[in-house]
Write a protein that holds these residues in place. Structure first.
Motif, PDB file in Angstrom:
ATOM      1  N   GLY A 254       0.820  -1.211   0.000  1.00 18.26           N
ATOM      2  CA  GLY A 254       0.000   0.000   0.000  1.00 18.26           C
ATOM      3  C   GLY A 254       0.853   1.260   0.000  1.00 18.26           C
ATOM      4  N   ASP A 255       1.918   1.249   0.816  1.00 16.04           N
ATOM      5  CA  ASP A 255       2.807   2.412   0.881  1.00 16.04           C
ATOM      6  C   ASP A 255       3.484   2.650  -0.459  1.00 16.04           C
ATOM      7  OD1 ASP A 255       2.168   2.595   3.516  1.00 16.04           O
ATOM      8  OD2 ASP A 255       4.000   1.651   4.257  1.00 16.04           O
ATOM      9  N   GLN A 256       3.898   1.564  -1.104  1.00 15.08           N
ATOM     10  CA  GLN A 256       4.577   1.692  -2.393  1.00 15.08           C
ATOM     11  C   GLN A 256       3.634   2.291  -3.434  1.00 15.08           C
ATOM     12  OE1 GLN A 256       7.622   1.491  -1.392  1.00 15.08           O
ATOM     13  NE2 GLN A 256       8.369   0.054  -2.920  1.00 15.08           N
ATOM     14  N   SER A 257       2.391   1.791  -3.402  1.00 16.73           N
ATOM     15  CA  SER A 257       1.405   2.283  -4.354  1.00 16.73           C
ATOM     16  C   SER A 257       1.131   3.769  -4.135  1.00 16.73           C
ATOM     17  CB  SER A 257       0.118   1.465  -4.207  1.00 16.73           C
ATOM     18  OG  SER A 257      -0.950   2.098  -4.843  1.00 16.73           O
ATOM     19  N   ARG A 258       0.995   4.165  -2.872  1.00 18.20           N
ATOM     20  CA  ARG A 258       0.749   5.582  -2.576  1.00 18.20           C
ATOM     21  C   ARG A 258       1.949   6.438  -2.971  1.00 18.20           C
ATOM     22  NH1 ARG A 258      -2.438   3.179   1.457  1.00 18.20           N
ATOM     23  NH2 ARG A 258      -0.630   2.717   2.740  1.00 18.20           N
TER      24      ARG A 258
ATOM     25  N   ASP B 151      -4.075  -1.798  -5.077  1.00 21.00           N
ATOM     26  CA  ASP B 151      -2.902  -0.929  -5.156  1.00 21.00           C
ATOM     27  C   ASP B 151      -2.602  -0.522  -6.597  1.00 21.00           C
ATOM     28  OD1 ASP B 151      -2.571  -0.908  -2.423  1.00 21.00           O
ATOM     29  OD2 ASP B 151      -1.307  -2.684  -2.410  1.00 21.00           O
ATOM     30  N   VAL B 152      -2.994  -1.354  -7.565  1.00 22.32           N
ATOM     31  CA  VAL B 152      -2.884  -0.943  -8.972  1.00 22.32           C
ATOM     32  C   VAL B 152      -4.068  -0.048  -9.330  1.00 22.32           C
ATOM     33  CG1 VAL B 152      -2.704  -1.684 -11.381  1.00 22.32           C
ATOM     34  CG2 VAL B 152      -1.645  -3.056  -9.576  1.00 22.32           C
ATOM     35  N   THR B 153      -5.255  -0.413  -8.837  1.00 28.88           N
ATOM     36  CA  THR B 153      -6.447   0.390  -9.119  1.00 28.88           C
ATOM     37  C   THR B 153      -6.234   1.849  -8.712  1.00 28.88           C
ATOM     38  OG1 THR B 153      -7.725  -1.573  -8.627  1.00 28.88           O
ATOM     39  CG2 THR B 153      -8.944   0.474  -8.806  1.00 28.88           C
ATOM     40  N   ARG B 154      -5.528   2.046  -7.592  1.00 33.31           N
ATOM     41  CA  ARG B 154      -5.227   3.405  -7.140  1.00 33.31           C
ATOM     42  C   ARG B 154      -4.480   4.179  -8.235  1.00 33.31           C
ATOM     43  NH1 ARG B 154      -2.633   2.240  -2.669  1.00 33.31           N
ATOM     44  NH2 ARG B 154      -4.390   2.607  -1.284  1.00 33.31           N
TER      45      ARG B 154
ATOM     46  N   VAL C 240      -3.241 -15.747  15.143  1.00 33.81           N
ATOM     47  CA  VAL C 240      -2.570 -14.508  14.750  1.00 33.81           C
ATOM     48  C   VAL C 240      -2.815 -14.307  13.264  1.00 33.81           C
ATOM     49  CG1 VAL C 240      -0.367 -13.287  14.606  1.00 33.81           C
ATOM     50  CG2 VAL C 240      -0.740 -14.953  16.422  1.00 33.81           C
ATOM     51  N   THR C 241      -3.193 -13.106  12.889  1.00 30.91           N
ATOM     52  CA  THR C 241      -3.341 -12.789  11.467  1.00 30.91           C
ATOM     53  C   THR C 241      -3.073 -11.303  11.313  1.00 30.91           C
ATOM     54  OG1 THR C 241      -4.785 -13.022   9.521  1.00 30.91           O
ATOM     55  CG2 THR C 241      -5.853 -12.390  11.569  1.00 30.91           C
ATOM     56  N   PRO C 242      -2.491 -10.875  10.197  1.00 30.36           N
ATOM     57  CA  PRO C 242      -2.233  -9.437  10.058  1.00 30.36           C
ATOM     58  C   PRO C 242      -3.525  -8.626  10.093  1.00 30.36           C
ATOM     59  CG  PRO C 242      -1.687 -10.639   8.034  1.00 30.36           C
ATOM     60  CD  PRO C 242      -1.931 -11.645   9.088  1.00 30.36           C
ATOM     61  N   ASN C 243      -3.394  -7.368  10.464  1.00 25.75           N
ATOM     62  CA  ASN C 243      -4.541  -6.491  10.670  1.00 25.75           C
ATOM     63  C   ASN C 243      -5.210  -6.121   9.342  1.00 25.75           C
ATOM     64  OD1 ASN C 243      -6.278  -4.422  11.315  1.00 25.75           O
ATOM     65  ND2 ASN C 243      -4.909  -3.521  12.826  1.00 25.75           N
ATOM     66  N   PRO C 244      -6.451  -6.578   9.124  1.00 21.45           N
ATOM     67  CA  PRO C 244      -7.095  -6.296   7.831  1.00 21.45           C
ATOM     68  C   PRO C 244      -7.404  -4.815   7.629  1.00 21.45           C
ATOM     69  CG  PRO C 244      -8.651  -7.333   9.331  1.00 21.45           C
ATOM     70  CD  PRO C 244      -7.316  -7.344  10.023  1.00 21.45           C
ATOM     71  N   GLY C 245      -7.351  -4.046   8.713  1.00 23.83           N
ATOM     72  CA  GLY C 245      -7.562  -2.610   8.557  1.00 23.83           C
ATOM     73  C   GLY C 245      -6.350  -1.942   7.950  1.00 23.83           C
ATOM     74  N   SER C 246      -5.208  -2.133   8.588  1.00 26.36           N
ATOM     75  CA  SER C 246      -4.021  -1.384   8.167  1.00 26.36           C
ATOM     76  C   SER C 246      -3.220  -2.098   7.088  1.00 26.36           C
ATOM     77  CB  SER C 246      -3.123  -1.102   9.375  1.00 26.36           C
ATOM     78  OG  SER C 246      -2.730  -2.296   9.994  1.00 26.36           O
ATOM     79  N   SER C 247      -3.434  -3.401   6.894  1.00 29.61           N
ATOM     80  CA  SER C 247      -2.698  -4.111   5.864  1.00 29.61           C
ATOM     81  C   SER C 247      -3.663  -4.659   4.829  1.00 29.61           C
ATOM     82  CB  SER C 247      -1.903  -5.262   6.497  1.00 29.61           C
ATOM     83  OG  SER C 247      -1.571  -6.210   5.515  1.00 29.61           O
TER      84      SER C 247
ATOM     85  N   ILE D 281      -5.754   5.477   6.093  1.00 25.67           N
ATOM     86  CA  ILE D 281      -4.929   5.718   4.902  1.00 25.67           C
ATOM     87  C   ILE D 281      -5.029   4.533   3.937  1.00 25.67           C
ATOM     88  CG2 ILE D 281      -2.555   5.978   4.086  1.00 25.67           C
ATOM     89  CD1 ILE D 281      -2.007   7.652   6.579  1.00 25.67           C
ATOM     90  N   GLU D 282      -4.977   3.320   4.490  1.00 33.86           N
ATOM     91  CA  GLU D 282      -5.053   2.126   3.649  1.00 33.86           C
ATOM     92  C   GLU D 282      -6.370   2.097   2.877  1.00 33.86           C
ATOM     93  OE1 GLU D 282      -2.450  -0.043   3.332  1.00 33.86           O
ATOM     94  OE2 GLU D 282      -3.609  -1.004   1.754  1.00 33.86           O
ATOM     95  N   ASN D 283      -7.404   2.674   3.469  1.00 32.39           N
ATOM     96  CA  ASN D 283      -8.697   2.701   2.805  1.00 32.39           C
ATOM     97  C   ASN D 283      -8.904   3.952   1.953  1.00 32.39           C
ATOM     98  OD1 ASN D 283     -10.475   0.316   3.739  1.00 32.39           O
ATOM     99  ND2 ASN D 283      -9.376   0.989   5.560  1.00 32.39           N
TER     100      ASN D 283
END
Lengths: 350, 282
Positions: free
Chosen positions: A83-87, A105-108, A159-166, B245-247
């Motif tokens: 996401g950071d790379q795309s932004r 991330d491509v759609t952006r 444990v799973t990565p955060n679907p909000g921030s990732s 931000i991610e959204n």
């Protein structure tokens, strides 16, 4: 005296504003290229990607350099969170080719006018690498976690990565949701299951890699992860096993060439769909996206000789969820997404 | 930082109010210009941009963002733990500074160096270390991973040096004669502490407290591994901001950031007032 003070201060503010204006009009990224490798036609391509496939990309670049198309190409590379790379590209980081962990991330970049609308209309739908959602477990799978139902048993810590921030963490949650629907369950059943799942989640680290780190440091009994991530961890000698559930979701990592990129970038993208290139992805645990790839032994896979067994039921984002453009707002909207609400509900109850 | 520098330097000038009377020569005028320029580039303009971005949704957008249950819980948790850690630092940091300045003991030099480690360590490494020590595989059997205590612990770790490092130089410069005079005039230890030592240290303590609060509020790296980021329980504001931000909802992200800015500003201002009061009491 008083005026002089304010005059100097005023000059400061004006100059500062001038500087920011300049900064906006120039490109923020200085492409510091390692200049001229003696070659037929020196071309520099800028690659911006998520971090995981770096080793595979580098190996494929070496292969490509041996072909007439790829000879003489130098690379300027940037790797980081998808996401950071795309932004970063959206706001001016120079890129000819991008490789991200999920379509949004491509759609952006399509929305920003940097990538053509039809980037995903080709025979491979813009997908250059692929994987599936798996359960990473402690060595020997002491808690016998083999199915989605096992995850919601009492005392299982997930444990799973955060679907909000990732963004890429969302594959895992959708796989869980989809596993219920695939068994003939209703949306309510899926919501009930996902709620039970969230009750067993003990940590939602910031990214896929953070989640793996937290799991390896002892958090939880099972990590919802990606097959390539699990294989890579095992290649690096980490202590874990992984289980491919009977029903799982195919993870698609898109790649795209930017508008106005050097024509070489398109040739590079075409090269990625050759068996040789896909075999390099496979070595790192990614599933090939074309047929006829000679996948040799993949170290770290459960069965290195048959590293990518076909799951009984393999879901995909387009057929089972109507694509990311439908799934993102429906499930992950920060206010009204189904998963957001489940997260809040389970947070309250505990 | 400016607070720290100016107050520490001027700590002996008790109760003097900073008046706007201009005494600028050409040279210091230039210095002021450079300061304002630098401050504008690094701080004022970027912060201004954040505040402007936050205004996009109007008051309604502002309010609905802050009252989102997940966001509200994250803000409460972050500000609450940051305040607790700041209080802890005010006491522990001052004690550590005292020990380092007034006492000599074997290993003092090592402690001096260890204090600064949280400054130097990348925060993600700090998180990993904390998870190893106080997580599920803790060698000392203390497991706070994925609880609010983990948030407190991570904040405490990254903010430890601030009060120590602001108080230490002031304490070093502090005249022991004044204390001895107080004693010889019949003051008790308590009176000497409250009337002589504390007023001199107050500006430095306040500066350190302000820094440590501001630092805690913005912490992210050391938390991503150990706090678990669980909604309504251990999720901090920086994770909420990342989620927005991610959204693609940068407006909401800016709203939360603006709130944090305002709170940090108020806290720093309040600390300044308290510090002046205490300093004047001396």
């Amino acid at each position: 005296m008083r005026t002089s003070k304010w005059r100097w201060a005023g000059v400061g503010v004006v100059v500062a504003m001038g500087l920011t204006a300049c900064a906006q009009s120039s490109t923020p990224q200085d492409s510091t290229t390692s200049a001229s490798v003696a070659a037929p036609e020196p071309v520099t391509l800028n690659l911006v990607a998520f971090a995981v496939p770096k080793a595979a990309n580098n190996a494929i670049q070496a292969l490509w350099a041996k072909t007439p198309e790829g000879a003489g190409v130098t690379w300027v590379e940037s790797y980081g969170a998808s996401g950071d790379q795309s932004r970063a590209v959206e706001s001016g980081l120079k890129a000819d080719y991008v490789h991200f962990s999920l379509e949004g991330d491509v759609t952006r970049l399509v929305k920003a006018g940097l990538v053509a609308d039809d980037w995903n209309k080709g025979p491979h739908a813009g997908i250059v690498s692929s994987s599936v959602v798996v359960f990473a477990v402690r060595p020997g799978n002491p808690k016998h976690i083999d199915s989605w139902d096992d995850l919601i048993k009492d005392g299982v810590q997930i444990v799973t990565p955060n679907p909000g921030s990732s963004g890429s963490a969302r594959w895992n949650i959708l796989a869980a949701w989809g596993s219920v629907i695939a068994e003939g369950g209703s949306e309510d059943d899926a919501a009930a299951y996902t709620t039970a799942l969230f009750k067993n989640i003990v940590a939602l680290p910031g990214s896929g890699r953070d989640a793996t780190t937290a799991f390896l440091a002892g958090t939880g009994d099972v990590l919802l992860s990606y097959e390539n991530e699990a294989i890579l961890a095992k290649q690096q000698g980490e202590d874990l096993d992984y289980v491919i559930p009977d029903t799982t979701l195919r993870i698609d990592n898109p790649g795209a060439v930017l508008k106005g990129a050097n024509p070489k970038a398109q040739q590079w993208l075409d090269f990625l769909y050759t068996p040789d290139a896909q075999a390099e992805f496979a070595k790192l645990g990614f599933r090939p996206v074309i047929d006829g790839v000679k996948v040799g032994n993949v170290e770290g896979a459960n069965d290195p000789a048959n590293p990518f067994p076909v799951p009984k039921k393999l879901l995909n984002i387009n057929d089972d969820f109507g694509g990311w453009s439908a799934a993102n707002p429906k499930f992950f909207d920060p206010d009204n997404g189904i998963i957001t609400k489940i997260q809040v509900a389970t947070g309250k109850s505990s | 930082m400016t607070l720290g520098a100016t107050r520490v330097a001027g700590s002996s000038v008790k109760g003097e109010r900073a008046t706007a009377r201009s005494t600028l020569t050409k040279g210091s005028g230039l210095a002021l210009g450079v300061s304002v320029l630098w401050l504008s580039i690094l701080v004022l303009i970027p912060l201004g941009a954040v505040v402007i971005a936050a205004r996009g949704g109007g008051w309604h957008g502002f309010w609905s963002t802050l009252t989102n249950p997940q966001t509200a819980a994250a803000i409460t948790l972050t500000l609450g733990q940051a305040a607790l850690v700041t209080v802890l630092n005010v006491f522990l940091g001052t004690i550590i500074a005292w020990v380092l300045v007034r006492d000599s003991f074997p290993g003092k030099r090592i402690v001096e160096i260890v204090i600064d480690v949280p400054f130097a360590l990348p925060t993600i490494v700090a998180g990993l270390v904390l998870l190893g020590l106080y997580g599920p595989r803790s060698p000392i059997d203390v497991n706070v991973a994925n609880t609010r205590s983990a948030v407190f612990l991570a904040f405490a770790f990254v903010t430890l040096p601030f009060v120590v490092r602001t108080v230490q130089p002031v304490l070093q410069e502090l005249d022991i004669d004044a204390e001895q005079a107080a004693y010889s005039l019949g003051a008790s230890g308590r009176q000497t502490l409250l009337r002589v030592i504390l007023p001199a240290l107050a500006p430095a303590i306040a500066a350190g407290a302000a820094l440590s609060f501001a630092r805690a509020v913005s912490e992210y790296g050391s938390l991503v591994l150990i706090s678990g980021n669980l909604a309504l329980r251990t999720e901090v504001t920086s994770v909420r901001i990342l989620t927005y931000i991610e959204n693609g909802q940068t407006g909401q992200a800016a709203v939360v950031a603006t709130l944090l800015l305002v709170v940090a500003f108020l806290v720093i201002a309040a600390l300044d007032v308290v510090q002046r009061r205490v300093a004047r009491r001396g």
